[in-house]
Design an enzyme around this catalytic site. Structure first.
Site, mmCIF file in Angstrom:
data_model
loop_
_atom_site.group_PDB
_atom_site.id
_atom_site.type_symbol
_atom_site.label_atom_id
_atom_site.label_comp_id
_atom_site.label_asym_id
_atom_site.label_seq_id
_atom_site.Cartn_x
_atom_site.Cartn_y
_atom_site.Cartn_z
ATOM 1 N N PRO A 246 0.790 -1.242 0.000
ATOM 2 C CA PRO A 246 0.000 0.000 0.000
ATOM 3 C C PRO A 246 0.823 1.294 0.000
ATOM 4 O O PRO A 246 0.755 2.102 0.933
ATOM 5 C CB PRO A 246 -0.838 -0.136 1.272
ATOM 6 C CG PRO A 246 0.020 -0.941 2.188
ATOM 7 C CD PRO A 246 0.781 -1.904 1.320
ATOM 8 N N CYS A 247 1.569 1.509 -1.082
ATOM 9 C CA CYS A 247 2.345 2.755 -1.180
ATOM 10 C C CYS A 247 1.422 3.968 -1.291
ATOM 11 O O CYS A 247 1.855 5.104 -1.062
ATOM 12 C CB CYS A 247 3.327 2.686 -2.354
ATOM 13 S SG CYS A 247 2.568 2.417 -3.959
ATOM 14 N N HIS A 248 0.142 3.736 -1.621
ATOM 15 C CA HIS A 248 -0.816 4.854 -1.694
ATOM 16 C C HIS A 248 -1.070 5.468 -0.315
ATOM 17 O O HIS A 248 -1.609 6.567 -0.225
ATOM 18 C CB HIS A 248 -2.140 4.378 -2.303
ATOM 19 C CG HIS A 248 -2.758 3.216 -1.582
ATOM 20 N ND1 HIS A 248 -2.457 1.903 -1.884
ATOM 21 C CD2 HIS A 248 -3.651 3.162 -0.547
ATOM 22 C CE1 HIS A 248 -3.152 1.099 -1.087
ATOM 23 N NE2 HIS A 248 -3.873 1.840 -0.262
#
Length: 280
Positions: A246-248
């Site tokens: 989850p780099c978002h």
């Protein structure tokens, strides 16, 4: 040809963009629905089905104020404490069921010549997605409408691998994240090509709970390298697996959304979608 999910995603993105751009004018539901050529009732239902909340509530989840409050929470280490006292299984999603295995040098040498990679195209709440897997797990996942470009981007990662268009159990399991009750998910195995530092950063991303946010600097602190926020940002920017890693959930320290490999607009919608699932 665009599928219904893709059409709905594009309509929602357009509606949110319109509401944000005209926020001071407080556009009515009828006006927003008209901009995307739907009746108010159809728009409200489509949006609620997608986000699980109303457009008005969703906007609060993607506001600067909401982002800042989440960063303030993180600074106070509230969600670290929450881990110890037991967050819901939903918010502990990535920490609990996504497992990363690094590829050995032998596996990716010579452009991945020894790798057999299966790939497939599917729909998601955030547009079309390509998923690819080796015999050990998911090695690539990306949001991309153009299938030809999606395959080209995958092949560029492993130029000498053998590619087969087929959906296997690794992909089916990974893609069920978009449709299944997350408490029922099986462990999703990722098989990733990366340096030790990149793998460490990607693993640290799994510790950011759903509905929460962090910053590049805070992430650098958590991996024990406080002066490496720029390097952390570079590692995040090379994340090969959209959404599952989850780099978002990493934004700028000011609360602004910042960049995203698959588009800032999509990043914002994912953040809002996750918050809607957690707080609505």
């Amino acid at each position: 040809m665009s599928t219904q999910n893709q059409i709905d995603y594009e309509r929602i993105a357009k509606a949110i963009d319109y509401i944000r751009s005209n926020f001071k004018l407080q556009p009515s539901l009828e006006e927003v629905a008209g901009k995307i050529h739907l009746s108010p009732a159809h728009f409200q239902k489509m949006f609620s089905d997608w986000a699980g909340t109303s457009p008005k509530k969703f906007l609060q989840f993607i506001s600067l104020e909401h982002a800042k409050s989440l960063l303030k929470e993180e600074k106070a280490s509230l969600f670290d404490t929450a881990y110890e006292t037991g967050l819901s299984s939903t918010s502990r999603l990535h920490d609990l069921f996504v497992k990363i295995e690094g590829m050995s040098p032998a596996e990716y040498k010579n452009g991945g010549k020894s790798l057999n990679i299966n790939y497939s195209f599917s729909e998601s709440p955030f547009g079309k997605v390509i998923a690819a897997s080796t015999e050990k797990g998911i090695c690539y996942m990306a949001f991309e409408t153009d299938q030809h470009k999606a395959l080209g981007d995958l092949q560029a990662k492993f130029p000498n691998a053998s590619f087969f268009e087929r959906k296997d159990d690794f992909q089916n399991n990974a893609l069920s994240i978009f449709s299944k009750d997350w408490s029922e998910l099986n462990t999703i195995k990722l098989h990733l090509k990366g340096t030790d530092f990149q793998l460490k950063v990607w693993e640290s991303l799994l510790n950011i709970p759903m509905g929460k946010l962090s910053t590049y600097g805070n992430l650098a602190d958590k991996i024990g390298n406080p002066n490496a926020s720029r390097a952390v940002g570079t590692a995040i920017g090379s994340n090969p697996v959209a959404f599952l890693i989850p780099c978002h959930r990493v934004i700028q320290s000011t609360g602004k959304i910042g960049g995203y490999m698959w588009g800032s607009e999509r990043k914002q919608l994912i953040i809002g979608w996750e918050s809607s699932k957690m707080y609505s």
